[in-house]
Design an enzyme around this catalytic site. Sequence first.
Site, PDB file in Angstrom:
ATOM      1  N   HIS A   1       0.795  -1.234   0.000  1.00  0.00           N
ATOM      2  CA  HIS A   1       0.000   0.000   0.000  1.00  0.00           C
ATOM      3  C   HIS A   1       0.824   1.279   0.000  1.00  0.00           C
ATOM      4  O   HIS A   1       0.246   2.357   0.108  1.00  0.00           O
ATOM      5  CB  HIS A   1      -0.925   0.053   1.216  1.00  0.00           C
ATOM      6  CG  HIS A   1      -1.998  -0.977   1.229  1.00  0.00           C
ATOM      7  ND1 HIS A   1      -3.229  -0.777   0.644  1.00  0.00           N
ATOM      8  CD2 HIS A   1      -2.030  -2.227   1.740  1.00  0.00           C
ATOM      9  CE1 HIS A   1      -3.973  -1.852   0.823  1.00  0.00           C
ATOM     10  NE2 HIS A   1      -3.272  -2.754   1.476  1.00  0.00           N
TER      11      HIS A   1
ATOM     12  N   LYS B   1      -8.488  14.009   4.655  1.00  0.00           N
ATOM     13  CA  LYS B   1      -7.632  12.820   4.654  1.00  0.00           C
ATOM     14  C   LYS B   1      -6.612  12.990   5.773  1.00  0.00           C
ATOM     15  O   LYS B   1      -6.560  14.052   6.394  1.00  0.00           O
ATOM     16  CB  LYS B   1      -6.914  12.663   3.311  1.00  0.00           C
ATOM     17  CG  LYS B   1      -6.251  13.957   2.800  1.00  0.00           C
ATOM     18  CD  LYS B   1      -5.597  13.781   1.442  1.00  0.00           C
ATOM     19  CE  LYS B   1      -6.539  13.869   0.279  1.00  0.00           C
ATOM     20  NZ  LYS B   1      -6.629  12.655  -0.513  1.00  0.00           N
ATOM     21  N   ARG B   2      -5.796  11.956   6.050  1.00  0.00           N
ATOM     22  CA  ARG B   2      -4.741  12.126   7.041  1.00  0.00           C
ATOM     23  C   ARG B   2      -3.865  13.317   6.657  1.00  0.00           C
ATOM     24  O   ARG B   2      -3.677  13.616   5.473  1.00  0.00           O
ATOM     25  CB  ARG B   2      -3.864  10.871   7.094  1.00  0.00           C
ATOM     26  CG  ARG B   2      -4.510   9.715   7.826  1.00  0.00           C
ATOM     27  CD  ARG B   2      -4.781  10.073   9.261  1.00  0.00           C
ATOM     28  NE  ARG B   2      -3.608   9.901  10.073  1.00  0.00           N
ATOM     29  CZ  ARG B   2      -3.471   8.978  11.020  1.00  0.00           C
ATOM     30  NH1 ARG B   2      -4.461   8.144  11.289  1.00  0.00           N
ATOM     31  NH2 ARG B   2      -2.354   8.886  11.719  1.00  0.00           N
TER      32      ARG B   2
ATOM     33  N   LYS C   1       0.710  14.535   1.116  1.00  0.00           N
ATOM     34  CA  LYS C   1      -0.657  14.799   0.661  1.00  0.00           C
ATOM     35  C   LYS C   1      -0.871  16.295   0.396  1.00  0.00           C
ATOM     36  O   LYS C   1      -1.862  16.700  -0.186  1.00  0.00           O
ATOM     37  CB  LYS C   1      -1.669  14.284   1.675  1.00  0.00           C
ATOM     38  CG  LYS C   1      -1.656  12.746   1.802  1.00  0.00           C
ATOM     39  CD  LYS C   1      -2.658  12.263   2.817  1.00  0.00           C
ATOM     40  CE  LYS C   1      -2.558  10.771   3.103  1.00  0.00           C
ATOM     41  NZ  LYS C   1      -3.181   9.914   2.080  1.00  0.00           N
TER      42      LYS C   1
ATOM     43  N   THR D   1      -8.597   6.545  -2.123  1.00  0.00           N
ATOM     44  CA  THR D   1      -9.947   6.019  -2.318  1.00  0.00           C
ATOM     45  C   THR D   1     -10.957   7.133  -2.075  1.00  0.00           C
ATOM     46  O   THR D   1     -12.055   7.105  -2.622  1.00  0.00           O
ATOM     47  CB  THR D   1     -10.233   4.839  -1.356  1.00  0.00           C
ATOM     48  OG1 THR D   1      -9.709   5.166  -0.068  1.00  0.00           O
ATOM     49  CG2 THR D   1      -9.580   3.560  -1.852  1.00  0.00           C
TER      50      THR D   1
ATOM     51  N   LYS E   1     -14.627   8.403  -3.972  1.00  0.00           N
ATOM     52  CA  LYS E   1     -15.895   8.729  -3.290  1.00  0.00           C
ATOM     53  C   LYS E   1     -16.414  10.091  -3.738  1.00  0.00           C
ATOM     54  O   LYS E   1     -17.614  10.271  -3.975  1.00  0.00           O
ATOM     55  CB  LYS E   1     -15.698   8.706  -1.763  1.00  0.00           C
ATOM     56  CG  LYS E   1     -15.365   7.307  -1.243  1.00  0.00           C
ATOM     57  CD  LYS E   1     -14.819   7.297   0.180  1.00  0.00           C
ATOM     58  CE  LYS E   1     -14.157   5.951   0.460  1.00  0.00           C
ATOM     59  NZ  LYS E   1     -13.324   5.946   1.675  1.00  0.00           N
TER      60      LYS E   1
HETATM   61  C1  26V Z   1       3.166   4.923   5.969  1.00  0.00           C
HETATM   62  C2  26V Z   1       4.191   5.745   6.406  1.00  0.00           C
HETATM   63  C3  26V Z   1       5.195   5.241   7.347  1.00  0.00           C
HETATM   64  C4  26V Z   1       6.413   6.105   7.483  1.00  0.00           C
HETATM   65  C5  26V Z   1       6.153   7.553   7.433  1.00  0.00           C
HETATM   66  C6  26V Z   1       5.319   7.970   6.290  1.00  0.00           C
HETATM   67  C7  26V Z   1       4.215   7.047   5.956  1.00  0.00           C
HETATM   68  C8  26V Z   1       3.189   7.492   5.134  1.00  0.00           C
HETATM   69  C9  26V Z   1       2.180   6.672   4.746  1.00  0.00           C
HETATM   70  C10 26V Z   1       2.160   5.383   5.133  1.00  0.00           C
HETATM   71  C11 26V Z   1       1.012   4.573   4.600  1.00  0.00           C
HETATM   72  C12 26V Z   1       0.803   3.250   5.146  1.00  0.00           C
HETATM   73  C13 26V Z   1      -0.077   2.404   4.293  1.00  0.00           C
HETATM   74  C14 26V Z   1      -1.331   3.070   3.818  1.00  0.00           C
HETATM   75  O1  26V Z   1      -2.180   3.439   4.589  1.00  0.00           O
HETATM   76  N1  26V Z   1      -1.484   3.207   2.511  1.00  0.00           N
HETATM   77  C15 26V Z   1      -2.672   3.754   1.866  1.00  0.00           C
HETATM   78  O2  26V Z   1      -3.434   2.646   1.402  1.00  0.00           O
HETATM   79  C16 26V Z   1      -4.610   3.050   0.732  1.00  0.00           C
HETATM   80  C17 26V Z   1      -5.381   1.793   0.382  1.00  0.00           C
HETATM   81  O3  26V Z   1      -4.685   1.053  -0.550  1.00  0.00           O
HETATM   82  C18 26V Z   1      -4.275   3.877  -0.486  1.00  0.00           C
HETATM   83  O4  26V Z   1      -5.463   4.299  -1.112  1.00  0.00           O
HETATM   84  C19 26V Z   1      -3.437   5.078  -0.098  1.00  0.00           C
HETATM   85  O5  26V Z   1      -3.025   5.781  -1.252  1.00  0.00           O
HETATM   86  C20 26V Z   1      -2.235   4.634   0.709  1.00  0.00           C
HETATM   87  O6  26V Z   1      -1.514   5.740   1.215  1.00  0.00           O
END
Ligand code: 26V
Length: 837
Positions: free
Chosen positions: A371, A562-563, A568, A670, A674
């Site tokens: 992801h 969003k977060r 972002k 996602t 929406k």
């Molecule tokens: C993890 C980390 C960890 C280190 C610091 C920065 C950072 C930033 C983002 C993440 C994301 C972790 C995984 C995640 O939530 N991915 C999301 O998954 C969604 C479903 O597939 C997708 O639509 C999003 O684009 C994606 O960010």
Amino acid sequence: MPGSSSPDFKVPKPPLDELALSEIKSAIVAKLTLAIGKNAGQATKHDWYKAAALALRDRIVHRWLMTEKESYDSGRKRVYYLSLEFLIGRLFTDALNNMGLMPLFEAALGDLGVGLSDLRNCEPDAALGNGGLGRLAACFMESMATLEIPAFGYGIRYDFGLFRQIISQGWQQEYPDEWLGFGNPWELQRPEVVYQVHFGGSVEHSVDARGRERAIWYPGETVQAVAYDTPIVGWRGKHVNALRLWSARAPDPLRIDVFNTGDYLGASAHEARAEAICKFLYPNDESPAGRELRLRQEYFFVSASLQDLVQRHLNAEGQLRSLAKKAAVQLNDTHPSLAVAELMRLLIDHHGMVWDDAWEITKATLSYTNHTLLPEALETWPIELFERSLPRHLEIIYRINEVHLNHAEARCPGDIDFRAAVSVIDEKGGRRVRMGHLAFIGSHRINGVSAMHSELMKETVFHDLHHLYPGRITNKTNGITFRRWLMLANPGLTELARATCGEGVLDDPTYLVRMEDYAGDAAFQQQFRQVKHRNKVALAKLIGERLGIKVNASALFDVQIKRIHEYKRQLLNVLEAIALYHAIKDEPQRDWVPRVKIFAGKAAASYRYAKLIIKLINDVAETINSDPDTVGRLKVVFIPDYNVSLAEVIIPAADLSEQISTAGMEASGTGNMKFALNGALTIGTLDGANIEIRDNVGPENIAIFGMDALEVVQRRAQGLDATDVITRSPRLARAIRAIETGEFSRDDPGRFAAISHALRHLDHYMVSADFESYYDCQRGIDARWSNSPAWTRAAILNVARMAWFSSDRTIREYAEDIWNVPTSPASQPTLARQAQR
Ligand code: 26V
């Protein structure tokens, strides 16, 4: 057809079945009396909610038992979705709608003197997830039930979900989310479904009577996993699956011997240590800092889930050779990667299988979804911690790695760098286990979540593993469930869709394409705008109530929810707000397009920069909103405590959807889907699923700006200083200066120094670099908004062309290409071919 006989775009309501109505009324009253212990006179709204939920649950449980028996009798293959996150939100109206019981319950409750919408608000959100990844798992659970795939979701029953966000003087503060405080009517505890999960200790090796090597793990600690099941109903209530969440407890809650010595705290110390495992949800977007508790969470739920599914298989088949024929296990990100080692351990140590057979079964059973490509997000665990917590698993991983490295050597003889790159063990800077590599090697399929993301996986993070195991990486573009994100969130638009596309649209979203015929029809446009306006009035009311800010529902609602994350680029959005504010100040008399900029989102508690961005949004909002020159022109609002339920109000009310991540960084998104489905136009970069949204809705119905992924890489290679672009853009220069000199923080002019410095000299996320392109694009949006028929037409075409983004389509692809399970023929799209462009 439009023109000839203009439809009234209304769908007649069928009459209610009086018998069924009185039956439901009695069922609710019986629950109130017998399960809650109150009579109608004493009952609070919350009591009524619980009584109604329990009455509904009874009806679901009947179907559940039926479908479970059918799956068992027919010996169908099952899907197991392993995820540390399920961001469910509320279930009440979701379950009512899918069961087809909404009108009956609404009438029954009305007769009993309570409003369904009041009760709906009594339900706390189940916020067992951070954002996109967890919400995707929830949409997938609903789609798997809809497609009648026998499936289990497996996760952790956290005592506290994602923190509650309070904004105090513009700053984010975190508070615990006590979602179970009033009990949870949806779950059924399964006290008999308990597994032992072990940690620590040591491993001994011996040779058995048949001359085979045996490993025996003598664990140092044991925790029990207890199952709690929540039924997930598919559309039209034909199939029900379980979401099975594990709660942790100590096998022996109180050490009586210790208690008797007078050490009362010590007597329950190991209970506290066990229960800590399911206490709270970790942020997934923080750099994984090797926290032991997180590793314990991961192993705890993986082990309990695999023991459970292995047991189920043994009960039905009596052996494990056919496991991969009857079970498909999907790993949602690397969090459940330990499944590779745990399944090997169960097959070999517990069930006496030989290594090679166990390995083939493991690979054929498991598959893994990636992801994110962010390098800092790739999970690794220090060897030392691993060895201390899971000694047997580390041995298994070493052996997996040995065979794998031999294969790498055979493929690229003598290439040490290649071997180091594909190794499960990262030997640089302290040895660590790479969980992404482990999941990749132990899976038969690895998928990305949008076309672009899957391609980038092959070129970046998994470049070498892709070379070694070609053909394993595949793409499965994300989707969303239309039941929640269209039917429930936007009943007005759903009614229009039914009137123009026919009732079939409820079962098959590809019918939405029929709305294209009405895109230019003035009468239809009028009604479409009316629906949007009503949704905007509802959101304006919420903003008024929660923030005391009055917003004009006729203004353009420009939304980014969003977060909060640097990639972002909420910062790019605020910068544009500042530049627009300056422009309005310069020429207050001009005919500005009225805009309301709406933000919502949480920052990880330890992510200081993201929290500073929230503060900046709030400080900018305060300055802009209190300036008389902006009245009727520009408002900025930050709505606190973003969650699924809030999204259900905000998204249907949006005109403009902000999907502005730095190209190459958002795996899919996602929320973008929406918004488009609910008739918002997207302003976005060529990133993640935005690209596929553009391909579907047509480039003329979306606003794309900024650098593409390749250009981002090229510019970064030249350095991160942004002086060049700032020199060329006076309005960017002025906006940064305003931040820097305290225009929005007069009480503390230096507050945002970190932000202005990054904008000038550390522009890793290309905020400054993309600013001009974004600003221009936004002025293009103003111009389009001023032409209402053209805007409405584009919005309608967005809705009409979004069918492909249904999570039913996504799940069908997983079912066919990864899991090898059949899906219900009744849910096959009929207009699919026509709808695809
Ligand atoms: C993890 C980390 C960890 C280190 C610091 C920065 C950072 C930033 C983002 C993440 C994301 C972790 C995984 C995640 O939530 N991915 C999301 O998954 C969604 C479903 O597939 C997708 O639509 C999003 O684009 C994606 O960010």
